[in-house]
Enzyme design. Sequence first.
Site, PDB file in Angstrom:
ATOM      1  N   CYS A  67       0.798  -1.231  -0.006  1.00 53.50           N
ATOM      2  CA  CYS A  67       0.009  -0.287   0.036  1.00 53.50           C
ATOM      3  C   CYS A  67       0.633   1.470   0.024  1.00 53.50           C
ATOM      4  CB  CYS A  67      -0.823  -0.022   1.164  1.00 53.50           C
ATOM      5  SG  CYS A  67      -2.223   1.388   1.256  1.00 53.50           S
ATOM      6  N   HIS A 117      -2.794   7.009   3.387  1.00 52.18           N
ATOM      7  CA  HIS A 117      -1.678   6.137   4.162  1.00 52.18           C
ATOM      8  C   HIS A 117      -0.359   6.271   3.470  1.00 52.18           C
ATOM      9  CE1 HIS A 117      -1.220   1.664   5.086  1.00 52.18           C
ATOM     10  NE2 HIS A 117      -0.560   2.568   6.181  1.00 52.18           N
TER      11      HIS A 117
END
Length: 461
Positions: A67, A117
């Site tokens: 991610c 993120h």
Amino acid sequence: MNQSLNHSSHDVARRGKRPNVVYVFGDQHRAQDTGYAGNAQVHTPNLDRLAAESVDFTLAVSVMPVCTPYRATLLTGRYPLTHGVFLNDVTLNNEAVSLADAFKAGGYNTAYIGKWHIDGHGRSRFIPRERRQGFEFWQVLECTHNYNESYYYGDEPVKLLWEGYDAQAQTRSAIDYIKGRDKEKPFLLVLSWGPPHNPYQTAPQQFQELYDAEKLTVRPNVPAELAESVRGDLAGYYAHISALDSYVGELASTLEEEGIAEDTIFVYASDHGDMLGSLGQRRKQRPWDESIRVPFLLRYPRLFGREGRKVGMPFNSPDIMPTLLGLSGLDVPATVEGTDYAPYLRGEADLQVEAALLACISPFGEFRRVDGGREYRGIRTVRYTYVRDLNGPWLMYDNERDPYQLTNVCGLAEYAEQQRQLDELLTRMLRERGDEFLPGEEYIRRWGYVTDAHGTVPYEK
């Protein structure tokens, strides 16, 4: 924006009206699981329709399939060893001209909605403006996978709740942004969804009802002993994908209704894939196709019409930013390391891309050493996958003969010459990137990260 833009790119004035850019991506959506890619089990009519009108990058890969590293690469056009984000839950610095800053320099409004993120200050904390990489409109949370009780922040440090399933609510917000846009300026809108990332069984009921786990077929490279559990996961995974598919349809309809579809670059993509039991593996970070290959559809009717076409060359994460800028007639910052495919896509130049570089710089999280995680560097060509770990050659697959990567041909006499050539190519690509391929702990030390015993950066929820 700490670096100046490079004004040596093609003449932007002749390109005329700037296109809007809507960049939509799911989290952990592997390339194999759409109808248009050949999986008839998953219900994706809107993505199939989009593919029929788009440039389909059939060999789009994630340079580091996990991610936070992907997101840092998306927003900088740089490789992970350059921007330094090779672990989850660390902070992306402001050294490079960001995607938003580059579009703002070209006269664009910018917006980001959904999962971020790359802030590294806790997954539920407010993110101040100076850590937003230049985005103006802002409805964001660092990270959550509780899709039915999902929060976000705007410009104030007040936590707000998305109503219902967050991907649906985020899509509605994106639609509102499009409808309420400043019509005097083009816009860049990034919409980042959390699904289809696990937990798999949390999509709205109407989409879960589309799938009966007992009737699903697993990929041929899923071991028999895992088939039952994988079918259960697939039912939920596909339900998430079908939900996202419906929201893609809503976004596409909004662009048509607003009369801006022709002048909008509309992208559907993902940050990385999901092994889902293939080769006995789960999740991402691995160098196999289920982990590294992602969907990447790019529709721009004004330039390409609505006749879909396929691009089979490797297309890597660092290439996204320069290609979007190039197609928008904007200068590509000197800090970008990826390749601008725009001249090739416009038919103005030839382009030969031999391979996409792959990396796991330091294993962590769901790819811990105790679970078989290891550093690797590799390449994905049109036909082959070739990967080295710290001990030397590790994996080689002839994907043309063996599309499910069931036979590792590394070291086999039949492939000796091809392996030598691939090894030379990988060595050259690493040299070009200044990648010494050292143990992960050395890079953790160089960047000053603090990790636990498994190489993972601890984070606050």
